[in-house]
Design a protein around this motif. Structure first.
Motif, short mmCIF file in Angstrom:
data_model
loop_
_atom_site.label_atom_id
_atom_site.label_comp_id
_atom_site.label_asym_id
_atom_site.label_seq_id
_atom_site.Cartn_x
_atom_site.Cartn_y
_atom_site.Cartn_z
N LYS A 1 8.60 6.99 -6.90
CA LYS A 1 8.25 6.42 -7.08
C LYS A 1 9.06 4.55 -6.86
N LYS A 2 10.43 4.79 -8.18
CA LYS A 2 11.11 3.64 -8.06
C LYS A 2 11.52 3.14 -6.22
N ARG A 3 12.39 4.06 -5.31
CA ARG A 3 12.23 3.80 -3.94
C ARG A 3 11.30 2.95 -3.57
N ARG A 4 10.37 3.78 -3.59
CA ARG A 4 9.55 3.10 -3.00
C ARG A 4 8.43 1.32 -3.16
N ALA A 5 8.75 1.53 -4.50
CA ALA A 5 8.63 -0.02 -5.36
C ALA A 5 9.12 -0.50 -4.89
N ASN A 6 10.70 -0.41 -4.76
CA ASN A 6 11.52 -1.55 -4.78
C ASN A 6 11.94 -1.49 -2.84
N ASN A 7 11.29 -0.98 -2.13
CA ASN A 7 11.67 -0.76 -1.17
C ASN A 7 13.10 -0.23 -0.99
N THR A 8 13.43 0.99 -0.68
CA THR A 8 14.96 0.85 -1.34
C THR A 8 15.33 1.25 0.36
N GLU A 9 16.31 1.38 0.97
CA GLU A 9 16.56 1.56 2.18
C GLU A 9 18.30 2.28 2.29
N THR A 10 18.11 3.30 2.07
CA THR A 10 19.76 4.38 1.95
C THR A 10 20.23 5.62 3.41
N LEU A 11 20.73 5.45 3.24
CA LEU A 11 21.18 6.02 4.12
C LEU A 11 20.99 7.79 3.85
N ASP A 12 20.91 8.57 2.99
CA ASP A 12 20.91 9.56 2.22
C ASP A 12 19.91 11.16 2.98
N VAL A 13 19.38 11.74 2.61
CA VAL A 13 17.85 12.78 3.48
C VAL A 13 17.41 12.34 2.54
N LEU A 14 17.00 11.79 1.04
CA LEU A 14 16.02 11.88 0.30
C LEU A 14 14.90 10.91 1.07
N ASN A 15 15.89 9.93 1.15
CA ASN A 15 15.06 8.36 2.37
C ASN A 15 14.19 9.40 3.64
N GLY A 16 14.96 10.20 4.43
CA GLY A 16 14.69 10.56 5.50
C GLY A 16 13.21 11.31 5.21
N LEU A 17 13.57 11.70 4.58
CA LEU A 17 12.38 12.59 3.99
C LEU A 17 11.08 12.12 3.17
N MET A 18 11.34 10.60 2.91
CA MET A 18 10.40 10.22 2.16
C MET A 18 9.57 9.22 3.92
N LYS A 19 10.28 9.31 4.41
CA LYS A 19 9.63 8.64 5.76
C LYS A 19 9.28 9.84 7.27
N ALA A 20 9.31 11.38 6.28
CA ALA A 20 9.17 12.14 7.34
C ALA A 20 7.50 11.90 7.65
N GLU A 21 7.33 13.12 9.06
CA GLU A 21 6.27 12.99 9.30
C GLU A 21 5.87 14.62 9.97
N TYR A 22 4.66 15.25 9.81
CA TYR A 22 4.83 16.38 9.97
C TYR A 22 3.76 15.66 11.95
N LYS A 23 4.26 17.46 11.99
CA LYS A 23 3.75 17.42 14.00
C LYS A 23 1.76 16.40 13.68
N ASP A 24 1.50 17.19 13.12
CA ASP A 24 0.19 16.67 12.79
C ASP A 24 -0.77 15.63 12.51
N GLY A 25 0.11 14.45 12.10
CA GLY A 25 0.56 13.11 11.80
C GLY A 25 0.21 13.28 10.32
N SER A 26 0.47 14.62 8.93
CA SER A 26 0.51 13.99 7.42
C SER A 26 1.65 14.40 6.99
N ARG A 27 2.45 13.68 6.12
CA ARG A 27 3.42 13.16 5.73
C ARG A 27 3.22 14.81 3.94
N PRO A 28 4.60 14.96 3.87
CA PRO A 28 5.54 15.91 2.61
C PRO A 28 4.76 14.69 1.65
N SER A 29 4.05 15.89 0.58
CA SER A 29 4.05 15.09 -0.64
C SER A 29 4.38 15.29 -1.40
#
Length: 536
Positions: free
Chosen positions: A273-301
Motif C-alpha cells: 500500500k505504501k509503495r503504491r501511494a509513493n510510486n516507489t520503483e525498485t529492483l526487488d521481486v516485490l516490485n515485479g509482483l506488483m506489476k505482474a499480470e496473468y495471461k488472462d489479463g488479471s493481476r495477483p491480489s
C-alpha cells in the motif's frame, strides 16, 4: 495390510479435517477426541488379521512388521541409508510404507527423469505438498492454485530476477555479510579465535541477504525488530516433517503458524500500500509482483502477492543456509582448496595470483561469474549434502514406470542424495572433490548455456541439485550468487577449522539432521574462526 493401512489413514484424515474445522472450539475436548480416535484406529490395525493382496505389476514392497507405521522409523532415522539399503535388495523401484502412505521410490537417472517429467494429470506436487505449504505460504499461490497458474507465478518471480537486479544484489549481499561478520567479532581482539554456531550464523546471513535483495529494505528492516523475526520463526516451524501428512493438529505450534501467516500477510500488504501511494520503483521481486499480470489479463491480489513473498522467503532460506554451512564445514577439512579459492579471487580481481586477501577489490556480478572453482565447490557440496533428501508427488492416476504400474494414491519419490553417491558416475563418491566438476555445465546456476534454455533439458541425470524441467528451482541463480558471495568474503577475512570434542580430542564434523525436511547439519555444528593476519 494394504486395505487396513488405507482405512486407518482415511480415518485419521477425517478426524483431522473435523478438528481443523472446529479449531475455534474447546481445545482440550477437541484434542482428547481427536487423540482417542487416532489411537483407536491404530490399535485396530495392530490386532487386525486381514491379509494383504499382491499385484504382480506393482513395485516390490519393502517388508514391515507394524501396520500403518510400516518403515517410518527406519526411514526417519536415516532416509538415505534406508533407500540405498532397499535399492540393493529391491532394485531402483520399490514401495515402502510410511504412516499409512505407500511411498514408491524411483531411483537412478531413469527414476529422476520419470519423477521430473511425469504428466501432471498422473502425479502432482500439489497433492504431495498441499498440506505442508498452503497453511505456511497462504492461499492463492503455489500449491493452492492449478498448476498453470503456479507456473505463471514462477515466471513472475523469474522475470524479476533480471541481470540488472543481480548486479544490484551483489553489493547488497556484500554489505550484509561484512556487517554481520563484523558484529560477531565486535569484542574480539586481534587474531583471537572464537567458536561460532555455524548453521545459526549462516541462517542469519541468509535471512538478511535474501530479505534485503528480494523483498526490499522495508522487509529487511523489519527483521531488526523482534516481532517480524518471531513471526518468521513461527511460520518456519510449520515446515515440520509431520505436516507433510497432517495439515492441522490441535497443538500450539499450529495456532502460532496460522497467526503468523495472518500477521505477515498484513505486514506485506501494508508495504504494498505504501509503495503504491509513493510510486516507489525498485529492483526487488516485490516490485515485479506488483506489476505482474496473468495471461488472462488479471493481476495477483495483494493477498497473493504477500503470500508469494512469504513463499519466496521461506522456500529458499533453509536450502541456502544449509548449503553455505556445509560448504564451510567441507572447506575446513581442505585448507588447500581455500588457498586455491583465494588465488582464484586474486587472479580474477587483480590479474595477479598473490594479492593479499584484505586488499582484494569488491566483488561484482561479472567477477562472481568468473569464480569457477567456487562454482565447483558449491556443486560438490550440493552433491554430498543435497538439502532435500526426498522429493514427492501424489499419484493421481495409475502410472507406468519401467515394468511397473504405480497405483493411484501412492506417492512417488526421488532421492537426489542417493543418485549423488553413485560410484559409477562419481568415483570415490564419499570424497569431497570439487575438481570433478571442472568444465562441466551440469548443475550450473545458469538458465541458458550456449544459447539453449536448459530449463527444458532432460532430467535423465544423476546430478540435478536444483531439479529439472518445469520443476526446476527458480531461485537457482540467486542461490549461486548469494552463497558464492558469502563464502568468498568469509574466507577473505577469516580462517577457520573444525571444533574439537573435549572428551575425545577428535575433530567434529556434523552429520545430517534428518528430523527436518531439509538435511541441515546436526548439532554440535560449530567452527573455530579467527581473523586472518594482515601482512603490511
Amino acid at each position: 495390510m494394504g486395505l487396513i493401512d488405507a482405512a486407518v489413514s482415511d480415518a485419521i484424515n477425517a478426524v483431522l479435517a473435523w478438528a481443523e474445522a472446529n479449531k475455534g472450539n474447546n481445545l482440550p475436548a477437541l484434542a482428547a477426541s481427536a487423540a482417542a480416535l487416532v489411537v483407536a484406529a491404530v490399535f485396530w490395525t495392530w490386532f487386525s488379521s486381514a491379509s494383504a493382496t499382491t499385484d504382480a505389476t506393482a513395485p516390490p514392497m519393502v517388508k514391515y512388521s507394524i501396520p500403518f507405521l510400516g518403515n517410518t522409523i527406519e526411514y526417519g532415522i536415516d532416509p538415505v541409508k534406508f533407500m540405498i539399503k532397499c535399492q540393493k535388495i529391491y532394485g531402483d523401484t520399490y514401495t515402502f510404507l510410511m504412516l499409512g502412505r505407500k511411498m514408491t521410490v524411483c531411483l537412478g537417472a531413469d527414476g529422476n527423469n520419470f519423477m521430473f517429467n511425469v504428466k501432471i494429470k498422473d502425479a502432482s506436487a500439489e497433492g504431495a505438498y498441499e498440506t505442508l505449504t498452503v497453511p505456511v505460504f497462504g492461499s492463492e499461490v503455489v500449491y493452492d492454485v492449478p498448476n498453470p497458474i503456479f507456473m505463471e507465478q514462477k515466471k513472475f518471480v523469474k522475470d524479476s530476477l533480471s541481470t540488472a537486479a543481480f548486479k544490484a544484489y551483489v553489493p547488497i549481499i556484500s554489505g550484509e555479510v561484512k556487517g554481520y561478520l563484523s558484529s560477531l567479532f565486535a569484542n574480539v581482539k586481534g587474531e583471537q579465535e572464537i567458536e561460532i554456531e555455524t548453521f545459526e550464523a549462516m541462517s542469519e546471513l541468509t535471512i538478511r541477504t535474501a530479505s534485503h535483495c528480494l523483498m526490499g529494505k522495508e522487509i529487511r528492516d523489519g527483521f531488526n525488530t523482534g516481532k517480524v523475526t518471531k513471526l518468521y520463526h513461527d511460520l518456519d516451524a510449520g515446515f515440520a516433517p509431520i505436516n507433510v501428512f497432517f495439515r492441522w493438529l490441535p497443538l500450539p505450534s499450529y495456532f502460532a503458524r496460522d497467526n503468523a501467516n495472518r500477521e505477515m500477510t498484513n505486514f506485506f500488504k501494508s508495504i504494498i500500500k505504501k509503495r503504491r501511494a509513493n510510486n516507489t520503483e525498485t529492483l526487488d521481486v516485490l516490485n515485479g509482483l506488483m506489476k505482474a499480470e496473468y495471461k488472462d489479463g488479471s493481476r495477483p491480489s495483494d493477498d497473493a502477492i504477500s503470500h508469494l513473498m512469504i513463499a519466496l522467503l521461506l522456500g529458499g532460506q533453509h536450502t541456502s543456509s544449509t548449503t553455505s554451512s556445509w560448504m564451510l564445514f567441507e572447506l575446513a577439512r581442505r585448507p588447500e582448496v581455500i588457498a586455491d579459492l583465494l588465488k582464484e579471487q586474486s587472479m580474477v580481481l587483480t590479474g595477479k595470483p598473490d594479492t593479499p586477501a584484505h586488499l582484494l577489490p569488491e566483488l561484482t556480478l561479472e567477477s562472481l561469474k568468473q569464480l569457477t572453482l567456487m562454482d565447483c565447490v558449491m556443486k560438490e557440496t550440493l552433491r554430498l549434502h543435497a538439502p532435500i533428501h526426498t522429493i514427492m508427488r501424489l499419484v493421481e492416476n495409475d502410472v507406468r514406470h519401467k515394468d511397473f504400474v504405480i497405483p493411484k494414491g501412492h506417492f512417488i519419490c526421488a532421492a537426489p542424495q542417493v543418485s549423488h553417491l553413485n560410484e559409477t558416475r562419481f568415483p570415490k563418491a564419499e570424497r569431497f572433490d570439487p575438481v570433478r566438476h571442472v568444465g562441466s555445465d551440469e548443475g550450473s546456476g545458469e538458465w541458458t548455456i550456449n544459447g539453449v534454455d536448459i530449463a527444458q533439458k532432460s532430467a535423465k541425470s544423476l546430478f540435478l541439485p536444483f531439479g529439472a524441467g518445469r520443476h526446476r528451482c527458480i531461485g537457482e541463480q540467486f542461490a549461486f550468487i548469494q552463497n558464492k558471495t558469502i563464502i568468498a568474503l568469509f574466507i577473505r577475512e577469516f580462517s577457520h577449522r573444525l571444533s574439537v570434542d573435549a572428551k575425545t580430542g577428535k575433530e567434529v564434523f556434523p552429520v545430517p539432521d534428518y528430523t527436518s525436511l531439509i538435511a541441515v547439519p546436526k548439532a554440535p555444528r560449530n567452527l573455530m574462526v579467527k581473523r586472518r593476519s594482515v601482512v603490511a
